[in-house]
Design a protein around this motif. Structure first.
Motif, mmCIF file in Angstrom:
data_model
loop_
_atom_site.group_PDB
_atom_site.id
_atom_site.type_symbol
_atom_site.label_atom_id
_atom_site.label_comp_id
_atom_site.label_asym_id
_atom_site.label_seq_id
_atom_site.Cartn_x
_atom_site.Cartn_y
_atom_site.Cartn_z
ATOM 1 N N UNK A 231 -49.356 2.307 25.366
ATOM 2 C CA UNK A 231 -48.694 1.388 24.432
ATOM 3 C C UNK A 231 -47.181 1.397 24.618
ATOM 4 N N UNK A 232 -46.591 2.581 24.790
ATOM 5 C CA UNK A 232 -45.142 2.629 25.001
ATOM 6 C C UNK A 232 -44.765 1.966 26.324
ATOM 7 N N UNK A 233 -45.589 2.152 27.358
ATOM 8 C CA UNK A 233 -45.297 1.532 28.649
ATOM 9 C C UNK A 233 -45.404 0.019 28.570
ATOM 10 N N UNK A 234 -46.448 -0.487 27.894
ATOM 11 C CA UNK A 234 -46.597 -1.933 27.751
ATOM 12 C C UNK A 234 -45.410 -2.528 27.000
ATOM 13 N N UNK A 235 -44.962 -1.839 25.971
ATOM 14 C CA UNK A 235 -43.799 -2.319 25.214
ATOM 15 C C UNK A 235 -42.572 -2.408 26.110
ATOM 16 N N UNK A 236 -42.354 -1.358 26.895
ATOM 17 C CA UNK A 236 -41.169 -1.309 27.745
ATOM 18 C C UNK A 236 -41.255 -2.319 28.890
ATOM 19 N N UNK A 237 -42.431 -2.440 29.512
ATOM 20 C CA UNK A 237 -42.560 -3.371 30.633
ATOM 21 C C UNK A 237 -42.463 -4.817 30.175
ATOM 22 N N UNK A 238 -42.960 -5.107 28.984
ATOM 23 C CA UNK A 238 -42.771 -6.456 28.450
ATOM 24 C C UNK A 238 -41.279 -6.749 28.295
ATOM 25 N N UNK A 239 -40.540 -5.750 27.865
ATOM 26 C CA UNK A 239 -39.088 -5.902 27.769
ATOM 27 C C UNK A 239 -38.463 -6.114 29.145
ATOM 28 N N UNK A 364 -48.505 -6.690 29.801
ATOM 29 C CA UNK A 364 -47.311 -7.112 29.077
ATOM 30 C C UNK A 364 -46.376 -7.930 29.940
ATOM 31 N N UNK A 365 -46.183 -7.482 31.195
ATOM 32 C CA UNK A 365 -45.291 -8.207 32.092
ATOM 33 C C UNK A 365 -45.789 -9.601 32.419
ATOM 34 N N UNK A 366 -47.108 -9.757 32.566
ATOM 35 C CA UNK A 366 -47.654 -11.067 32.906
ATOM 36 C C UNK A 366 -47.676 -12.000 31.695
ATOM 37 N N UNK A 367 -48.031 -11.474 30.531
ATOM 38 C CA UNK A 367 -48.071 -12.312 29.330
ATOM 39 C C UNK A 367 -46.711 -12.919 29.018
ATOM 40 N N UNK A 368 -45.668 -12.206 29.390
ATOM 41 C CA UNK A 368 -44.323 -12.731 29.158
ATOM 42 C C UNK A 368 -44.145 -14.091 29.812
ATOM 43 N N UNK A 369 -44.747 -14.288 30.984
ATOM 44 C CA UNK A 369 -44.583 -15.541 31.698
ATOM 45 C C UNK A 369 -45.401 -16.693 31.138
ATOM 46 N N UNK A 370 -46.257 -16.427 30.156
ATOM 47 C CA UNK A 370 -47.150 -17.462 29.633
ATOM 48 C C UNK A 370 -46.670 -18.090 28.333
ATOM 49 N N UNK A 371 -45.602 -17.561 27.765
ATOM 50 C CA UNK A 371 -45.088 -18.104 26.504
ATOM 51 C C UNK A 371 -43.621 -18.494 26.685
ATOM 52 N N UNK A 372 -43.137 -19.461 25.910
ATOM 53 C CA UNK A 372 -41.724 -19.866 26.036
ATOM 54 C C UNK A 372 -40.797 -18.786 25.484
ATOM 55 N N UNK A 373 -39.581 -18.738 26.033
ATOM 56 C CA UNK A 373 -38.606 -17.730 25.608
ATOM 57 C C UNK A 373 -37.232 -18.370 25.429
ATOM 58 N N UNK A 374 -37.167 -19.311 24.509
ATOM 59 C CA UNK A 374 -35.868 -19.901 24.190
ATOM 60 C C UNK A 374 -35.016 -18.935 23.382
ATOM 61 N N UNK A 375 -35.638 -17.967 22.774
ATOM 62 C CA UNK A 375 -34.964 -16.880 22.079
ATOM 63 C C UNK A 375 -35.778 -15.616 22.284
#
Length: 400
Positions: A231-239, A364-375
């Motif tokens: 869980x800590x790794x997923x949090x950090x890698x998503x960041x 976590x890293x891949x899911x980041x690319x599937x949602x918009x990040x305007x903020x």
């Protein structure tokens, strides 16, 4: 070359040079993972592809980095740590050359997968060596020192990698990694002792490997420790994967990303240092509880600022100082717990932990690319979900 030594936890501490060698070996995989992160902003335009395809270069590395630990761990238990480490460094070095020569995103992704596969040996073997050579609070303290070294990798790598990208081109980062792999191969050959492997169980090595994993999966405490780490790794890698996208929207280019990503790892180093000082007096449960509270608190503040309309890079970086400090309190006891539940299977335990960390990190890293990040709001919700999973696992761990 050093003679073989017995894999016993009563072995005294080694020289600073040997400890530095182990730290360098374990840091290589994270360095290879993060040195090219600033370039990911530009790969979509360079290779004419979508951002989701670019994110696969990160997720592919992470999945291979975790999955191959399942193989390296039992093999290092059976055949010794040093030969397995050297094999991995050869693979990582060749893959880095392949990445530097890539002319399309598919080739680059394949090279990153091979690079992760080779780098996995450095992580699992080095963690296993800590189990071989240290015991009790001393082992947790050494894990904290390793955490301090690892904490320096993402900020320095992204900062240096971004500067190299701007001045010399993205390929140069992979050339540097190939050279480092060669240097670490020599350092492993000359400077690391051979830890005598445990007597192999009768029968085929694959049966022994599967038996070791089956034994570990029957240990609830082991599974809960691994869940916390994952869980800590997923949090950090998503960041790590999401911050370059969010920061680009705030006008931060490849040469400036590292300054803001630095917030989490720098505070992570401080958290690891405090763990090394507090663990003997405060105990594992209390230190880890403090870590969870700080982690969740940092994410709540980041989300509150984002939902309140504060759209600046500092509104992302500053609250996550708390997250980094919290992870520094969480990870060393959890790492020591995974390899300490069944010491005879330390290599296999490190492999399972490494795999789950990298699989959840890749998710976590891949899911980041599937949602918009305007903020930073979507990134914050994603990180909070992973963090809450770790908090639940810790609740059940210490309730037991």
């Amino acid at each position: 070359m050093s003679a073989d030594i017995a894999a016993t936890p009563t072995r005294p501490a080694h020289s600073p040079w040997l400890i530095a060698n182990v730290l360098a070996q374990i840091a290589f995989g994270l360095l290879a993972m993060t040195l090219c992160l600033p370039s990911m902003q530009e790969w979509g335009a360079i290779f004419g592809t979508q951002q989701a395809d670019v994110q696969l270069t990160f997720s592919g590395y992470v999945v291979a980095y975790g999955a191959l630990q399942l193989v390296y761990g039992p093999l290092s238990d059976r055949h010794g740590r040093k030969p397995i480490l050297m094999l991995g460094l050869v693979v990582a070095g060749l893959a880095s050359v392949m990445a530097a020569l890539a002319t399309d995103i598919a080739t680059l992704t394949a090279a990153r997968v091979l690079q992760g596969a080779g780098s996995a040996a450095s992580m699992v073997v080095s963690r296993s060596l800590v189990q071989d050579l240290f015991t009790g609070p001393q082992r947790t303290r050494v894990m904290a020192y390793i955490g301090m070294a690892l904490g320096m990798c993402p900020p320095l790598a992204t900062l240096i990698g971004g500067q190299i990208h701007v001045r010399y081109g993205w390929q140069t980062n992979f050339v540097i990694l190939a050279v480092l792999a060669a240097l670490l191969l020599v350092a492993a050959w000359v400077g690391l002792p051979r830890v005598a492997p445990a007597a192999p169980a009768p029968g085929h090595w694959l049966r022994g490997m599967l038996g070791a994993y089956a034994r570990l999966l029957r240990e609830p405490r082991f599974l809960l420790y691994v869940t916390i780490l994952a869980a800590t790794t997923a949090t950090f890698y998503a960041f790590l994967a999401g911050a370059p996208i969010v920061l680009k929207g705030y006008g931060i280019g490849p040469d400036g990303i590292g300054w803001f990503i630095m917030a989490v790892p720098i505070s992570y180093i401080l958290g690891n240092y405090m763990t090394s000082r507090l663990i003997a007096q405060a105990g594992e449960a209390r230190v880890m509880a403090w870590g969870q509270a700080l982690t969740l608190g940092g994410l709540v503040v980041m989300l509150a600022l984002g939902l309140g309309g504060v759209q600046t890079a500092l509104a992302v970086a500053m609250p996550l100082l708390l997250l980094g400090f919290g992870h520094g309190l969480l990870n060393p006891p959890a790492l020591a717990g995974t390899v300490g539940v069944l010491p005879a299977l330390a290599g296999s335990a490190a492999a399972v932990a490494g795999l789950m960390q990298q699989l959840t990190g890749a998710t976590g890293g891949y899911l980041v690319g599937l949602v918009p990040h305007e903020g930073a709001v979507n990134l914050g919700w994603m990180m909070l979900g992973f963090a809450l999973t770790g908090a639940m696992a810790q609740f059940f761990l210490h309730r037991r």
